[in-house]
Design a protein around this motif. Sequence first.
Motif, PDB file in Angstrom:
ATOM      1  N   TRP A 102      -9.325  -9.603   7.022  1.00  0.00           N
ATOM      2  CA  TRP A 102      -8.308  -8.810   7.630  1.00  0.00           C
ATOM      3  C   TRP A 102      -6.988  -8.948   6.363  1.00  0.00           C
ATOM      4  CZ3 TRP A 102      -7.304  -6.701  12.811  1.00  0.00           C
ATOM      5  CH2 TRP A 102      -8.532  -6.795  13.634  1.00  0.00           C
ATOM      6  N   PRO A 103      -6.367  -7.915   6.028  1.00  0.00           N
ATOM      7  CA  PRO A 103      -5.488  -8.022   5.106  1.00  0.00           C
ATOM      8  C   PRO A 103      -4.037  -8.136   5.548  1.00  0.00           C
ATOM      9  CG  PRO A 103      -5.593  -5.650   5.620  1.00  0.00           C
ATOM     10  CD  PRO A 103      -6.711  -6.540   6.756  1.00  0.00           C
ATOM     11  N   ASP A 104      -3.842  -8.572   6.826  1.00  0.00           N
ATOM     12  CA  ASP A 104      -2.500  -8.779   7.347  1.00  0.00           C
ATOM     13  C   ASP A 104      -1.724 -10.004   6.630  1.00  0.00           C
ATOM     14  OD1 ASP A 104      -4.494  -7.594   9.336  1.00  0.00           O
ATOM     15  OD2 ASP A 104      -2.510  -7.560  10.642  1.00  0.00           O
ATOM     16  N   ARG A 105      -2.190 -11.104   6.328  1.00  0.00           N
ATOM     17  CA  ARG A 105      -1.590 -12.292   5.703  1.00  0.00           C
ATOM     18  C   ARG A 105      -1.266 -11.701   4.248  1.00  0.00           C
ATOM     19  NH1 ARG A 105      -4.850 -17.603   6.657  1.00  0.00           N
ATOM     20  NH2 ARG A 105      -3.237 -18.433   5.114  1.00  0.00           N
ATOM     21  N   MET A 129      -2.798  -3.674  -2.187  1.00  0.00           N
ATOM     22  CA  MET A 129      -3.577  -3.482  -0.818  1.00  0.00           C
ATOM     23  C   MET A 129      -4.552  -2.600  -0.903  1.00  0.00           C
ATOM     24  SD  MET A 129      -1.722  -5.809   0.860  1.00  0.00           S
ATOM     25  CE  MET A 129      -3.062  -5.406   2.021  1.00  0.00           C
ATOM     26  N   ARG A 130      -4.490  -1.482  -1.842  1.00  0.00           N
ATOM     27  CA  ARG A 130      -5.467  -0.730  -1.664  1.00  0.00           C
ATOM     28  C   ARG A 130      -6.879  -1.208  -2.544  1.00  0.00           C
ATOM     29  NH1 ARG A 130      -7.116   3.168  -5.855  1.00  0.00           N
ATOM     30  NH2 ARG A 130      -5.139   2.625  -7.037  1.00  0.00           N
ATOM     31  N   TYR A 131      -6.537  -1.925  -3.554  1.00  0.00           N
ATOM     32  CA  TYR A 131      -7.813  -2.664  -4.003  1.00  0.00           C
ATOM     33  C   TYR A 131      -8.448  -3.754  -3.061  1.00  0.00           C
ATOM     34  CZ  TYR A 131      -6.102  -0.947  -8.736  1.00  0.00           C
ATOM     35  OH  TYR A 131      -5.585   0.068  -9.485  1.00  0.00           O
ATOM     36  N   LEU A 132      -7.850  -4.361  -2.283  1.00  0.00           N
ATOM     37  CA  LEU A 132      -8.327  -5.217  -1.387  1.00  0.00           C
ATOM     38  C   LEU A 132      -9.111  -4.435  -0.463  1.00  0.00           C
ATOM     39  CD1 LEU A 132      -5.616  -7.617  -0.503  1.00  0.00           C
ATOM     40  CD2 LEU A 132      -7.556  -8.094  -1.933  1.00  0.00           C
ATOM     41  N   ILE A 133      -8.608  -3.360   0.205  1.00  0.00           N
ATOM     42  CA  ILE A 133      -9.383  -2.692   1.201  1.00  0.00           C
ATOM     43  C   ILE A 133     -10.318  -1.904   0.304  1.00  0.00           C
ATOM     44  CG2 ILE A 133      -9.115  -0.581   2.600  1.00  0.00           C
ATOM     45  CD1 ILE A 133      -6.264  -1.191   3.215  1.00  0.00           C
ATOM     46  N   LEU A 134     -10.311  -1.451  -0.851  1.00  0.00           N
ATOM     47  CA  LEU A 134     -11.450  -0.927  -1.564  1.00  0.00           C
ATOM     48  C   LEU A 134     -12.543  -1.803  -1.711  1.00  0.00           C
ATOM     49  CD1 LEU A 134     -12.961   1.386  -3.138  1.00  0.00           C
ATOM     50  CD2 LEU A 134     -11.514   0.420  -5.166  1.00  0.00           C
ATOM     51  N   THR A 135     -12.316  -3.315  -1.779  1.00  0.00           N
ATOM     52  CA  THR A 135     -13.251  -4.132  -2.153  1.00  0.00           C
ATOM     53  C   THR A 135     -14.220  -4.186  -0.721  1.00  0.00           C
ATOM     54  OG1 THR A 135     -12.029  -5.319  -3.747  1.00  0.00           O
ATOM     55  CG2 THR A 135     -13.794  -6.697  -2.661  1.00  0.00           C
ATOM     56  N   LEU A 136     -13.427  -4.263   0.372  1.00  0.00           N
ATOM     57  CA  LEU A 136     -14.037  -4.204   1.746  1.00  0.00           C
ATOM     58  C   LEU A 136     -14.860  -3.011   1.709  1.00  0.00           C
ATOM     59  CD1 LEU A 136     -14.280  -5.781   4.385  1.00  0.00           C
ATOM     60  CD2 LEU A 136     -12.178  -4.419   5.142  1.00  0.00           C
ATOM     61  N   ILE A 137     -14.543  -1.783   1.483  1.00  0.00           N
ATOM     62  CA  ILE A 137     -15.226  -0.842   1.568  1.00  0.00           C
ATOM     63  C   ILE A 137     -16.634  -0.784   1.186  1.00  0.00           C
ATOM     64  CG2 ILE A 137     -15.407   1.610   1.221  1.00  0.00           C
ATOM     65  CD1 ILE A 137     -12.259   1.880   1.937  1.00  0.00           C
ATOM     66  N   LYS A 209       1.256 -17.708  -6.706  1.00  0.00           N
ATOM     67  CA  LYS A 209       0.336 -18.710  -6.155  1.00  0.00           C
ATOM     68  C   LYS A 209      -0.100 -18.346  -4.602  1.00  0.00           C
ATOM     69  CE  LYS A 209      -0.237 -23.568  -5.125  1.00  0.00           C
ATOM     70  NZ  LYS A 209       0.549 -24.941  -4.836  1.00  0.00           N
ATOM     71  N   LEU A 210       0.841 -17.996  -3.963  1.00  0.00           N
ATOM     72  CA  LEU A 210       0.598 -17.518  -2.442  1.00  0.00           C
ATOM     73  C   LEU A 210      -0.352 -16.301  -2.315  1.00  0.00           C
ATOM     74  CD1 LEU A 210       3.936 -18.625  -0.693  1.00  0.00           C
ATOM     75  CD2 LEU A 210       1.830 -19.796  -0.792  1.00  0.00           C
ATOM     76  N   ILE A 211       0.057 -15.529  -3.333  1.00  0.00           N
ATOM     77  CA  ILE A 211      -0.644 -13.938  -3.173  1.00  0.00           C
ATOM     78  C   ILE A 211      -2.137 -14.503  -3.800  1.00  0.00           C
ATOM     79  CG2 ILE A 211      -0.718 -11.682  -4.359  1.00  0.00           C
ATOM     80  CD1 ILE A 211       2.244 -11.940  -4.404  1.00  0.00           C
ATOM     81  N   MET A 212      -2.347 -15.114  -4.594  1.00  0.00           N
ATOM     82  CA  MET A 212      -3.668 -15.466  -5.069  1.00  0.00           C
ATOM     83  C   MET A 212      -4.437 -16.315  -4.230  1.00  0.00           C
ATOM     84  SD  MET A 212      -4.477 -14.128  -7.964  1.00  0.00           S
ATOM     85  CE  MET A 212      -6.051 -15.076  -8.212  1.00  0.00           C
ATOM     86  N   GLN A 213      -3.701 -17.367  -3.273  1.00  0.00           N
ATOM     87  CA  GLN A 213      -4.564 -18.022  -2.238  1.00  0.00           C
ATOM     88  C   GLN A 213      -4.842 -16.645  -1.291  1.00  0.00           C
ATOM     89  OE1 GLN A 213      -1.656 -21.053  -0.824  1.00  0.00           O
ATOM     90  NE2 GLN A 213      -2.135 -22.320  -2.658  1.00  0.00           N
ATOM     91  N   GLU A 214      -4.167 -15.926  -0.884  1.00  0.00           N
ATOM     92  CA  GLU A 214      -4.645 -14.851   0.210  1.00  0.00           C
ATOM     93  C   GLU A 214      -5.608 -14.046  -0.409  1.00  0.00           C
ATOM     94  OE1 GLU A 214      -3.797 -14.975   3.044  1.00  0.00           O
ATOM     95  OE2 GLU A 214      -2.196 -16.850   2.825  1.00  0.00           O
ATOM     96  N   PHE A 215      -5.422 -13.539  -1.721  1.00  0.00           N
ATOM     97  CA  PHE A 215      -6.657 -12.943  -2.331  1.00  0.00           C
ATOM     98  C   PHE A 215      -7.948 -13.578  -2.487  1.00  0.00           C
ATOM     99  CE2 PHE A 215      -8.831 -12.278  -6.574  1.00  0.00           C
ATOM    100  CZ  PHE A 215      -9.336 -11.282  -6.294  1.00  0.00           C
ATOM    101  N   ALA A 318      -2.264  -0.082   8.370  1.00  0.00           N
ATOM    102  CA  ALA A 318      -1.145  -1.204   8.886  1.00  0.00           C
ATOM    103  C   ALA A 318      -0.980  -1.745   7.386  1.00  0.00           C
ATOM    104  CB  ALA A 318      -1.945  -2.289   9.444  1.00  0.00           C
ATOM    105  N   ALA A 319      -1.669  -1.817   6.175  1.00  0.00           N
ATOM    106  CA  ALA A 319      -1.303  -2.183   4.847  1.00  0.00           C
ATOM    107  C   ALA A 319      -0.180  -1.445   4.276  1.00  0.00           C
ATOM    108  CB  ALA A 319      -2.427  -2.385   4.275  1.00  0.00           C
TER     109      ALA A 319
END
Length: 544
Positions: A102-105, A129-137, A209-215, A318-319
Amino acid sequence: MTVSYQSKVSSSSSAGFTKLLFLWRGSLYQVLYRELLLFMVAFIIISALYRNAFTVEQKEIFEKIVRYCDAFISQLPLSFILGFYVTYVAKRWWNQYLAIPWPDRAMHVISMYVEGNDDYGCMIRRSLMRYLILTLILVLRSISSPVKKRFPTLEHVAESGYMTADEIEVFYSLPKVEFNTYWVPCTWFISLLKEARKSKRIEDSEGVKLIMQEFIDFRSKCGYLWSYDWISIPLAYTQVVTIATYSFFITAVVGRQYVEGSNKMLQTELDVYIPVFTIVQFLFFMGLLKVAEQLINPFGDDEEDFELNYLIDRHTKAAFLAVDYLAKIKIPLVKDIYFNELEVSIPYTSAAAPFKKKTHRGSVHHMPVPEDQHMMFLPEIIEEVDPDQSKTRRTSTCSNKSEGKINSNCRDKFNDSFGIMQVVQQRSTISGEGPNSNAPTKRGGGGGFKQLAQRKSDATQPVVLVSMTRRPSCNSAQWKPFKWKSSDLGEQRRASIGGGSRPELQHQQTNVDLQRSVRPETVTIVPEGRVNAAFVPDRLQNDV
């Protein structure tokens, strides 16, 4: 699509789960009615042949076959095999749902640290955010048939707005490899994040650092989805359960037939044309097998499979909403309606008023404790000693072998080390005992305490409760005692109270935790020449 029935069982009633038996969509009847009809037709045909078409010799042979099949059914541990398998499949099914990222965090962290409300700042946040959702797709279109039907090619993905023409060219320019390349947008994510850091759109390195942890968490869950699709439950295990279940009911078609003059285990004198309890058994065992068939691959198009296309739509909307529109809105800061209230009363509607109940404060919250048992003391506990070691071990480090009792100084040390409140009593000079007399002073232990009411009414023997504290030295690991001082202030106070005829009070200096640079020196009111067995702060070490 997952069938939800939570609203129908929101409260317990007399009907209970009985209401759920009349539902059709996603029910046991929907997944079993074909197999049940086939079983019933086969059972009725064999029963009709036995009664109307078989000769006497054929009936005798058929009765032997029925007894043999009935004995086979009783020896098959189907409930154990099927129950264990379904439990394992259901646990795996839930773990696969938890593996869906889920991309919420990530979108909240990106909105926090990627600054800028101009077009460039919005482009960075939306592209991340688009790159994250594209990876999921790209992962889901490799493991889910509904998502594959929605995005059969990369052109369909680009047409939906998840890829650009340049990004498709990069995909097609990759060398032909034998593995899935769903992780390629992850490299674009990292490159864009570095660019945002260099362009000062992310000023805090902790934000990177926090963005990379969520990624990394998002990327790991995509890998879990791929692994669940790759590593399945061993095929032999699934085959064992399937063969055991189907062979049980194929044999039951013959073994549960009614035959004349048989001594079967479940044979009855009543000629049953419809095997009611066999049908119930069929619904139980075959229903568990169908449940396992639906849960073993939740990325398909069964009733209980995950709604992955809905998740893609939800994550996308949402993203983009969080990192673009909502990131630009500045809500004015105002006081809430309970700002100046200490006792907050939250309103209820008339429909919710019956649910307002008293909160649980603890099972012993209202348990009374007798007032005469409120005083604290250090009990004398005699520990058990090994008889073989009684000659070499001491029962107490401060024991007095000649008198058989604990030394009073040692007991004071025990009380001081545990911070036990002590009662110091001194007799009045009226009774003929001066301040330096050898009147017994009781400290610690249960014997040194009086009842609270008795101490209050005893005017001739005032009692002072002294809280014993301790403090380590800054220069040494040793604990050092306080020094009792005398001063004119003590004499003045005693004179103001009632002169020398009143009993002298003992007070202990307990400001050991005060900082020497903040609070002044405390003058104690004690007789001269007495040293307490407690501990002294560092500023009094030279006076001891």
